[in-house]
Design a protein around this motif. Structure first.
Motif, PDB file in Angstrom:
ATOM      1  N   LYS A  43     -20.058 -29.259  87.731  1.00  0.00           N
ATOM      2  CA  LYS A  43     -18.605 -28.971  88.413  1.00  0.00           C
ATOM      3  C   LYS A  43     -19.039 -29.414  89.927  1.00  0.00           C
ATOM      4  CE  LYS A  43     -16.066 -26.108  85.611  1.00  0.00           C
ATOM      5  NZ  LYS A  43     -14.912 -24.765  85.478  1.00  0.00           N
ATOM      6  N   GLU A  44     -17.798 -29.884  90.731  1.00  0.00           N
ATOM      7  CA  GLU A  44     -17.885 -29.911  92.096  1.00  0.00           C
ATOM      8  C   GLU A  44     -18.108 -28.493  92.909  1.00  0.00           C
ATOM      9  OE1 GLU A  44     -15.410 -34.230  92.578  1.00  0.00           O
ATOM     10  OE2 GLU A  44     -14.874 -32.144  93.677  1.00  0.00           O
ATOM     11  N   ARG A  45     -18.608 -28.628  94.146  1.00  0.00           N
ATOM     12  CA  ARG A  45     -18.587 -27.542  94.921  1.00  0.00           C
ATOM     13  C   ARG A  45     -17.210 -27.020  95.229  1.00  0.00           C
ATOM     14  NH1 ARG A  45     -23.283 -28.329  98.892  1.00  0.00           N
ATOM     15  NH2 ARG A  45     -21.910 -29.749  99.762  1.00  0.00           N
ATOM     16  N   GLU A  46     -17.020 -25.943  95.260  1.00  0.00           N
ATOM     17  CA  GLU A  46     -15.561 -25.349  95.539  1.00  0.00           C
ATOM     18  C   GLU A  46     -15.770 -24.524  96.972  1.00  0.00           C
ATOM     19  OE1 GLU A  46     -12.440 -22.196  93.189  1.00  0.00           O
ATOM     20  OE2 GLU A  46     -14.679 -21.993  93.013  1.00  0.00           O
ATOM     21  N   GLY A  47     -14.771 -24.539  97.525  1.00  0.00           N
ATOM     22  CA  GLY A  47     -14.584 -23.740  98.889  1.00  0.00           C
ATOM     23  C   GLY A  47     -14.200 -22.271  98.360  1.00  0.00           C
ATOM     24  N   VAL A  48     -14.889 -21.373  98.611  1.00  0.00           N
ATOM     25  CA  VAL A  48     -14.572 -20.066  98.252  1.00  0.00           C
ATOM     26  C   VAL A  48     -13.558 -19.331  99.379  1.00  0.00           C
ATOM     27  CG1 VAL A  48     -15.127 -17.607  97.701  1.00  0.00           C
ATOM     28  CG2 VAL A  48     -16.279 -19.504  96.925  1.00  0.00           C
ATOM     29  N   SER A  49     -14.250 -19.613 100.701  1.00  0.00           N
ATOM     30  CA  SER A  49     -13.520 -18.932 101.753  1.00  0.00           C
ATOM     31  C   SER A  49     -14.066 -19.512 103.139  1.00  0.00           C
ATOM     32  CB  SER A  49     -13.683 -17.472 101.826  1.00  0.00           C
ATOM     33  OG  SER A  49     -12.621 -16.947 102.649  1.00  0.00           O
ATOM     34  N   ASN A  57      -7.630 -18.593 111.892  1.00  0.00           N
ATOM     35  CA  ASN A  57      -7.138 -19.259 110.587  1.00  0.00           C
ATOM     36  C   ASN A  57      -8.162 -19.142 109.565  1.00  0.00           C
ATOM     37  OD1 ASN A  57      -4.925 -21.147 111.611  1.00  0.00           O
ATOM     38  ND2 ASN A  57      -6.636 -21.585 113.169  1.00  0.00           N
ATOM     39  N   SER A  58      -7.578 -18.973 108.439  1.00  0.00           N
ATOM     40  CA  SER A  58      -8.527 -18.837 107.205  1.00  0.00           C
ATOM     41  C   SER A  58      -8.086 -19.339 105.937  1.00  0.00           C
ATOM     42  CB  SER A  58      -8.801 -17.180 107.207  1.00  0.00           C
ATOM     43  OG  SER A  58      -7.530 -16.602 106.712  1.00  0.00           O
ATOM     44  N   TYR A  59      -9.117 -19.667 105.121  1.00  0.00           N
ATOM     45  CA  TYR A  59      -8.765 -20.040 103.819  1.00  0.00           C
ATOM     46  C   TYR A  59      -9.525 -19.133 102.521  1.00  0.00           C
ATOM     47  CZ  TYR A  59      -9.346 -22.867  99.440  1.00  0.00           C
ATOM     48  OH  TYR A  59      -9.092 -23.276  98.057  1.00  0.00           O
ATOM     49  N   ARG A  67     -10.152  -9.804  96.257  1.00  0.00           N
ATOM     50  CA  ARG A  67     -11.681  -9.458  95.635  1.00  0.00           C
ATOM     51  C   ARG A  67     -12.609  -9.533  96.620  1.00  0.00           C
ATOM     52  NH1 ARG A  67     -13.712 -11.528  91.280  1.00  0.00           N
ATOM     53  NH2 ARG A  67     -12.678 -13.455  91.410  1.00  0.00           N
ATOM     54  N   PHE A  68     -12.696 -11.018  97.268  1.00  0.00           N
ATOM     55  CA  PHE A  68     -13.584 -11.197  98.217  1.00  0.00           C
ATOM     56  C   PHE A  68     -13.294 -11.463  99.517  1.00  0.00           C
ATOM     57  CE2 PHE A  68     -16.239 -14.397  95.319  1.00  0.00           C
ATOM     58  CZ  PHE A  68     -16.075 -13.710  94.245  1.00  0.00           C
ATOM     59  N   THR A  69     -14.256 -10.952 100.472  1.00  0.00           N
ATOM     60  CA  THR A  69     -13.632 -10.962 101.926  1.00  0.00           C
ATOM     61  C   THR A  69     -14.796 -11.717 102.733  1.00  0.00           C
ATOM     62  OG1 THR A  69     -12.638  -9.120 101.802  1.00  0.00           O
ATOM     63  CG2 THR A  69     -13.305  -9.687 104.053  1.00  0.00           C
ATOM     64  N   ILE A  70     -14.575 -12.865 103.676  1.00  0.00           N
ATOM     65  CA  ILE A  70     -15.624 -13.512 104.308  1.00  0.00           C
ATOM     66  C   ILE A  70     -15.695 -12.628 105.774  1.00  0.00           C
ATOM     67  CG2 ILE A  70     -13.882 -14.959 105.212  1.00  0.00           C
ATOM     68  CD1 ILE A  70     -16.247 -17.086 105.352  1.00  0.00           C
ATOM     69  N   PRO A 105      -8.075 -26.352 106.957  1.00  0.00           N
ATOM     70  CA  PRO A 105      -7.242 -25.571 105.894  1.00  0.00           C
ATOM     71  C   PRO A 105      -7.947 -25.828 104.470  1.00  0.00           C
ATOM     72  CG  PRO A 105      -6.052 -26.733 107.492  1.00  0.00           C
ATOM     73  CD  PRO A 105      -7.141 -27.393 107.422  1.00  0.00           C
ATOM     74  N   SER A 106      -8.357 -26.581 103.982  1.00  0.00           N
ATOM     75  CA  SER A 106      -9.201 -27.119 103.005  1.00  0.00           C
ATOM     76  C   SER A 106     -10.648 -26.744 102.941  1.00  0.00           C
ATOM     77  CB  SER A 106      -8.670 -28.338 102.314  1.00  0.00           C
ATOM     78  OG  SER A 106      -9.075 -29.250 103.306  1.00  0.00           O
ATOM     79  N   CYS A 107     -11.349 -26.266 103.883  1.00  0.00           N
ATOM     80  CA  CYS A 107     -12.443 -25.794 103.902  1.00  0.00           C
ATOM     81  C   CYS A 107     -13.294 -27.281 103.599  1.00  0.00           C
ATOM     82  CB  CYS A 107     -13.268 -25.088 102.646  1.00  0.00           C
ATOM     83  SG  CYS A 107     -12.759 -23.344 103.205  1.00  0.00           S
ATOM     84  N   ARG A 108     -12.971 -28.312 104.295  1.00  0.00           N
ATOM     85  CA  ARG A 108     -13.942 -29.478 104.294  1.00  0.00           C
ATOM     86  C   ARG A 108     -14.337 -29.947 105.494  1.00  0.00           C
ATOM     87  NH1 ARG A 108     -12.811 -31.995  99.647  1.00  0.00           N
ATOM     88  NH2 ARG A 108     -11.050 -31.530  98.299  1.00  0.00           N
TER      89      ARG A 108
END
Length: 123
Positions: A43-49, A57-59, A67-70, A105-108
């Protein structure tokens, strides 16, 4: 030379928690957007946060919301991903990364990466 080193991965039972850490050297993370990503085989790498330099600003991907916190500690040049209520589908290799400049905003557009740490959620 920029280096990002993750730690904290491992085997955990469903419902458990882990905290991933990522220590940076060769750059000062307080000037960078930071992010956590994950990848499973095939699978492709996925942006989690991801979060901007000042946190305004955050994603966060829908599957981990609540459940997850950066977070980051700029004084020790370290970023974290707190993972609670882990599920089998969270099993992946997790990577930390930094991005210079504007927040995506899309973690790119992240350009410095760690080597990854394996997280396995299984009973």
């Amino acid at each position: 030379q920029v280096q990002l080193v993750e730690s904290g991965g491992g085997l955990v039972q469903p419902g458990g928690s882990l905290r991933l850490s990522c220590v940076a050297s060769g750059l000062d993370i307080k000037y960078y957007n930071i992010g956590w990503f994950r990848q499973v085989p095939g699978k492709e790498r996925e942006g989690v946060s991801c979060v901007s330099t000042l946190g305004g600003n955050s994603y966060i991907t829908d599957s981990v919301k609540g459940r997850f916190t950066i977070s980051r500690n700029n004084t020790i040049n370290t970023m974290y991903l707190q993972m609670n209520s882990l599920k089998a589908e969270d099993t992946a290799v997790y990577f930390c990364a930094t991005r210079w400049g504007t927040f995506s905003p899309s973690c790119r557009g992240y350009d410095h990466w760690g080597q990854g740490t394996q997280v396995t959620v299984s009973s």
